[in-house]
Design a protein around this motif. Structure first.
Motif, PDB file in Angstrom:
ATOM      1  N   ALA A  11     -67.975 -56.014  62.076  1.00 14.39           N
ATOM      2  CA  ALA A  11     -68.836 -55.106  62.829  1.00 14.39           C
ATOM      3  C   ALA A  11     -68.266 -53.688  62.767  1.00 14.39           C
ATOM      4  CB  ALA A  11     -68.931 -55.571  64.278  1.00 14.39           C
ATOM      5  N   PRO A  12     -69.108 -52.671  62.862  1.00 12.12           N
ATOM      6  CA  PRO A  12     -68.611 -51.286  62.843  1.00 12.12           C
ATOM      7  C   PRO A  12     -67.570 -51.062  63.945  1.00 12.12           C
ATOM      8  CG  PRO A  12     -70.999 -51.332  62.621  1.00 12.12           C
ATOM      9  CD  PRO A  12     -70.586 -52.733  62.937  1.00 12.12           C
ATOM     10  N   GLY A  13     -66.491 -50.379  63.571  1.00 16.15           N
ATOM     11  CA  GLY A  13     -65.436 -50.066  64.531  1.00 16.15           C
ATOM     12  C   GLY A  13     -64.570 -51.242  64.928  1.00 16.15           C
ATOM     13  N   THR A  14     -64.564 -52.317  64.133  1.00 16.69           N
ATOM     14  CA  THR A  14     -63.780 -53.515  64.452  1.00 16.69           C
ATOM     15  C   THR A  14     -62.292 -53.183  64.575  1.00 16.69           C
ATOM     16  OG1 THR A  14     -65.310 -55.049  63.402  1.00 16.69           O
ATOM     17  CG2 THR A  14     -63.021 -55.763  63.575  1.00 16.69           C
ATOM     18  N   VAL A  15     -61.660 -53.743  65.610  1.00 13.34           N
ATOM     19  CA  VAL A  15     -60.205 -53.686  65.744  1.00 13.34           C
ATOM     20  C   VAL A  15     -59.679 -55.078  65.394  1.00 13.34           C
ATOM     21  CG1 VAL A  15     -58.246 -53.314  67.277  1.00 13.34           C
ATOM     22  CG2 VAL A  15     -60.303 -51.912  67.525  1.00 13.34           C
ATOM     23  N   LEU A  16     -58.987 -55.191  64.281  1.00 17.58           N
ATOM     24  CA  LEU A  16     -58.503 -56.475  63.789  1.00 17.58           C
ATOM     25  C   LEU A  16     -57.043 -56.655  64.191  1.00 17.58           C
ATOM     26  CD1 LEU A  16     -59.198 -58.960  62.040  1.00 17.58           C
ATOM     27  CD2 LEU A  16     -58.309 -57.706  60.077  1.00 17.58           C
ATOM     28  N   VAL A  17     -56.751 -57.710  64.943  1.00 18.43           N
ATOM     29  CA  VAL A  17     -55.391 -57.995  65.392  1.00 18.43           C
ATOM     30  C   VAL A  17     -54.802 -59.072  64.480  1.00 18.43           C
ATOM     31  CG1 VAL A  17     -53.947 -58.807  67.281  1.00 18.43           C
ATOM     32  CG2 VAL A  17     -55.953 -57.395  67.758  1.00 18.43           C
ATOM     33  N   VAL A  18     -53.686 -58.764  63.825  1.00 17.86           N
ATOM     34  CA  VAL A  18     -53.016 -59.697  62.921  1.00 17.86           C
ATOM     35  C   VAL A  18     -51.719 -60.147  63.576  1.00 17.86           C
ATOM     36  CG1 VAL A  18     -52.017 -60.024  60.631  1.00 17.86           C
ATOM     37  CG2 VAL A  18     -54.011 -58.539  60.920  1.00 17.86           C
ATOM     38  N   ASP A  19     -51.679 -61.402  64.025  1.00 15.47           N
ATOM     39  CA  ASP A  19     -50.467 -61.946  64.641  1.00 15.47           C
ATOM     40  C   ASP A  19     -49.559 -62.503  63.555  1.00 15.47           C
ATOM     41  OD1 ASP A  19     -48.717 -62.592  66.651  1.00 15.47           O
ATOM     42  OD2 ASP A  19     -49.792 -64.374  67.306  1.00 15.47           O
ATOM     43  N   GLU A  20     -48.261 -62.632  63.864  1.00 16.00           N
ATOM     44  CA  GLU A  20     -47.256 -63.082  62.892  1.00 16.00           C
ATOM     45  C   GLU A  20     -47.397 -62.276  61.600  1.00 16.00           C
ATOM     46  OE1 GLU A  20     -44.823 -64.956  63.628  1.00 16.00           O
ATOM     47  OE2 GLU A  20     -45.554 -65.639  65.568  1.00 16.00           O
ATOM     48  N   ALA A  21     -47.467 -60.963  61.754  1.00 16.16           N
ATOM     49  CA  ALA A  21     -47.764 -60.081  60.621  1.00 16.16           C
ATOM     50  C   ALA A  21     -46.674 -60.078  59.567  1.00 16.16           C
ATOM     51  CB  ALA A  21     -47.987 -58.651  61.123  1.00 16.16           C
ATOM     52  N   SER A  22     -45.459 -60.484  59.917  1.00 11.97           N
ATOM     53  CA  SER A  22     -44.387 -60.513  58.922  1.00 11.97           C
ATOM     54  C   SER A  22     -44.675 -61.511  57.813  1.00 11.97           C
ATOM     55  CB  SER A  22     -43.054 -60.845  59.582  1.00 11.97           C
ATOM     56  OG  SER A  22     -43.041 -62.180  60.078  1.00 11.97           O
ATOM     57  N   MET A  23     -45.543 -62.499  58.079  1.00 16.50           N
ATOM     58  CA  MET A  23     -45.830 -63.543  57.101  1.00 16.50           C
ATOM     59  C   MET A  23     -47.048 -63.227  56.242  1.00 16.50           C
ATOM     60  SD  MET A  23     -44.990 -67.027  59.241  1.00 16.50           S
ATOM     61  CE  MET A  23     -44.707 -68.003  57.753  1.00 16.50           C
ATOM     62  N   VAL A  24     -47.654 -62.058  56.427  1.00 19.59           N
ATOM     63  CA  VAL A  24     -48.831 -61.682  55.631  1.00 19.59           C
ATOM     64  C   VAL A  24     -48.369 -60.954  54.372  1.00 19.59           C
ATOM     65  CG1 VAL A  24     -51.005 -60.423  55.613  1.00 19.59           C
ATOM     66  CG2 VAL A  24     -50.193 -61.483  57.730  1.00 19.59           C
ATOM     67  N   GLY A  25     -48.812 -61.414  53.218  1.00 15.67           N
ATOM     68  CA  GLY A  25     -48.454 -60.788  51.955  1.00 15.67           C
ATOM     69  C   GLY A  25     -49.089 -59.403  51.815  1.00 15.67           C
ATOM     70  N   THR A  26     -48.481 -58.577  50.986  1.00 11.89           N
ATOM     71  CA  THR A  26     -48.958 -57.209  50.812  1.00 11.89           C
ATOM     72  C   THR A  26     -50.376 -57.180  50.249  1.00 11.89           C
ATOM     73  OG1 THR A  26     -46.694 -56.448  50.459  1.00 11.89           O
ATOM     74  CG2 THR A  26     -48.448 -54.995  49.701  1.00 11.89           C
ATOM     75  N   ARG A  27     -50.668 -58.049  49.286  1.00 13.78           N
ATOM     76  CA  ARG A  27     -52.017 -58.075  48.700  1.00 13.78           C
ATOM     77  C   ARG A  27     -53.063 -58.449  49.746  1.00 13.78           C
ATOM     78  NH1 ARG A  27     -52.500 -60.707  42.697  1.00 13.78           N
ATOM     79  NH2 ARG A  27     -51.338 -59.143  41.536  1.00 13.78           N
ATOM     80  N   ASP A  28     -52.768 -59.500  50.533  1.00 12.83           N
ATOM     81  CA  ASP A  28     -53.730 -59.939  51.543  1.00 12.83           C
ATOM     82  C   ASP A  28     -53.950 -58.838  52.579  1.00 12.83           C
ATOM     83  OD1 ASP A  28     -54.079 -62.385  50.358  1.00 12.83           O
ATOM     84  OD2 ASP A  28     -52.554 -63.387  51.567  1.00 12.83           O
ATOM     85  N   LEU A  29     -52.872 -58.168  52.976  1.00 11.52           N
ATOM     86  CA  LEU A  29     -53.008 -57.106  53.967  1.00 11.52           C
ATOM     87  C   LEU A  29     -53.818 -55.940  53.401  1.00 11.52           C
ATOM     88  CD1 LEU A  29     -52.222 -56.485  56.855  1.00 11.52           C
ATOM     89  CD2 LEU A  29     -50.153 -55.376  56.009  1.00 11.52           C
ATOM     90  N   ALA A  30     -53.623 -55.644  52.113  1.00 13.86           N
ATOM     91  CA  ALA A  30     -54.396 -54.572  51.482  1.00 13.86           C
ATOM     92  C   ALA A  30     -55.880 -54.918  51.442  1.00 13.86           C
ATOM     93  CB  ALA A  30     -53.870 -54.314  50.069  1.00 13.86           C
TER      94      ALA A  30
END
Length: 554
Positions: A11-30
């Motif tokens: 949705a427009p203006g979405t705030v996405l909260v990513v928990d355990e962010a240390s385990m997210v790969g750079t490609r996926d985060l991009a």
């Protein structure tokens, strides 16, 4: 996954909260960032940079957390551990003072020692069973998968004797499942869900086996969050369901336990130990081998020397951190390479690199190897000459004349060798002087080479995360099944890289390969690259041709 594969939109203006962010790969985060940026939203990353990092290339969260940025919100008070001594030990551990942290556990009687690995497993399972009878539901924590399997096997043997497991067992993928078994799912599967419920089986979902269909080789699992779901044979055959009595720290990161019983090893790392000692609210115990490690699947049986054991060995292992750094941390010039990769196409970068290469090819060749050999020969001749000279005094006149001729021959050879050395030294000096004189061009060439690699990666990521209209029109929507999706990704990446390598801007809706890629190049190497792209498109398009091709493949 939903955004990439199913075409879902934020949705427009979405705030996405990513928990355990240390385990997210750079490609996926991009890819996530690209979706959020399109709707004018933002991403909030939450996690602990000292915990496990991504299995894929990562490190972005740790780099962001290390910045001196007032906008970063940091939690500084430990609210999980109720024991002040454990809170102090964790503070020591976080600061890298592993020995001091383990001393706190040891002085508190929280480190259990046994003479062998098998003995530590036995006592750990015994203590875990005592916890279970007292009402705990916590899993044992293992430092390696081998230890996890050994602990799970011992736990199940004990539970069989205690009558907790019942019924005729189902053996699948070298694992035995019985009624009452505690299990953990190892792969996401959106098809596995209770009717009418949105929750599906995910990697890390835990539950208990409540029924077994031996004819269909299926099991019913009452999951903690997803409800009771029948797990089909193909999921079991792939090994995606496992026992959950012991788990590695990767599996419990983000989980809060009441008790933690952890078996570290000499292969453990800082992040593993940190996750293990920060899980429990009440108490954490460590189980350490102080003696011999049996030669089993944890240890290479061909090893001549058995691994060392003891608390000091574990402490040393836990000081080692996983090497998960951003490229800029290991190579400051990565920033410059990334900047060039954004500004220029692969075609432009290649042309510039080739211009620099044309100059660098004028460098006189290195003769370092020949020079070393020539010096070695000269040293050998001189050594032989010294031996002959030492023997002259004891030789007869006849032998003395032969020795004199030999000395003269050796001297002539030495003179020729030294002349050759002088020639080679001059040639090597010309090579090295060129390198000094053109140091800037060599650095530029290396930077352009890195920029090409960065650009190629950027193009491949964009081709999958945000396909250009021409590629989307040519290949159609990204398939839902993994096998077809991988083929689509390979084709999209191949086309995008080829277009960028040739600075080609095709029409938004191409009707043929020629219109998409242009005519086949005449040069054999370029023609080979063209053919590889055609092959990737054909492989991806094969399933589509039965449903109506989206693009003419000729």
């Amino acid at each position: 996954v939903d955004l990439d594969q199913r075409g879902d939109h934020l949705a427009p203006g979405t705030v996405l909260v990513v928990d355990e962010a240390s385990m997210v790969g750079t490609r996926d985060l991009a890819r996530l960032a690209a979706h959020v940026q399109r709707v004018g939203g933002s991403i909030k990353l939450i996690g602990d940079p000292d915990q496990h990092t991504s299995v894929e290339t990562g490190g972005i969260f740790k780099a962001l957390a290390a910045r001196d940025d007032p906008s970063i919100v940091r939690l500084v008070e430990n609210r999980r551990q109720t024991d002040s001594a454990e809170r102090a030990a964790i503070d020591y551990y976080r600061r890298g003072q592993i020995g001091a942290a383990l001393d706190h556990y040891d002085s508190g009687g929280k480190i259990v020692r046994a003479a062998t690995a098998a003995a530590t497993y036995d006592v750990l399972v015994r203590d875990w069973w005592s916890d279970r009878r007292a009402g705990s539901t916590s899993s044992m924590l293992a430092g390696t998968n081998a230890a996890r399997r050994a602990l799970n096997d011992r736990a199940r043997s004990l539970l069989k004797k205690e009558g907790v497991l019942s019924g005729h067992p189902l053996v699948v993928h070298r694992r035995e499942f019985m009624i009452g078994d505690e299990v953990v799912a190892r792969r996401n599967d959106r098809a596995l869900r209770c009717p009418g419920r949105s929750e599906f089986v995910k990697n890390g979902s835990t539950g208990r086996v409540t029924g077994i269909d031996h004819a269909g080789r299926q099991v019913d699992v009452a999951f903690a969050n997803e409800g009771t779901i029948r797990i089909p044979s193909d999921y079991l055959d792939a090994g995606h369901l496992d026992h959950a009595y012991a788990r590695t720290t990767f599996g419990v990161q983000g989980t809060t336990l009441d008790r933690a019983r952890y078996h570290p090893a000499d292969a453990s790392r800082f992040e593993e130990g940190y996750v293990a000692i920060t899980r429990a609210t009440e108490i954490t115990n460590l189980y350490v081998v102080e003696g011999e490690v049996e030669v089993d699947d944890e240890v290479d049986s061909r090893a001549v020397q058995r691994p060392e054991t003891g608390l000091a060995v574990v402490a040393n292992a836990l000081t080692r951190r996983s090497d998960d750094k951003l490229a800029v941390a290991s190579d400051p010039r990565a920033i410059d390479a990334g900047r060039l990769a954004k500004e220029y196409s692969l075609c432009q970068l290649r042309e510039h690199r080739q211009e620099v290469e044309a100059l660098l090819q004028l460098q006189p060749p290195s003769v370092a190897g020949e020079l070393a050999e020539a010096r070695g020969r000269a040293e050998g001749l001189k050594a032989r000459q010294a031996v002959v000279a030492d023997q002259l005094a004891s030789w007869s006149p006849k032998r003395h004349r032969n020795a004199a001729r030999q000395m003269a021959s050796l001297q002539a050879a030495i003179i020729n060798a030294e002349a050759r050395i002088a020639e080679l030294e001059t040639a090597q000096e010309r090579h090295e002087d060129f390198a000094v004189e053109h140091a800037d061009e060599f650095a530029q060439h290396d930077l352009l080479r890195r920029a090409e690699g960065a650009r190629r990666l950027q193009v491949r990521i964009a081709a999958v995360a945000d396909p250009p209209p021409a590629i989307a029109a040519a290949l159609g929507p990204r398939p839902a099944t993994q096998r077809d999706r991988l083929r689509w990704d390979r084709a999209a990446e191949a086309v995008a890289v080829y277009l960028d390598e040739n600075d080609r801007q095709p029409p938004d809706v191409p009707c043929s390969i020629a219109e998409l890629l242009g005519p086949r190049p005449q040069h054999s190497l370029d023609g080979y690259g063209y053919d590889m792209v055609i092959r990737a498109i054909r492989q991806q398009s094969a399933p589509e041709r039965e449903r109506g091709a989206r693009i003419a493949l000729s």
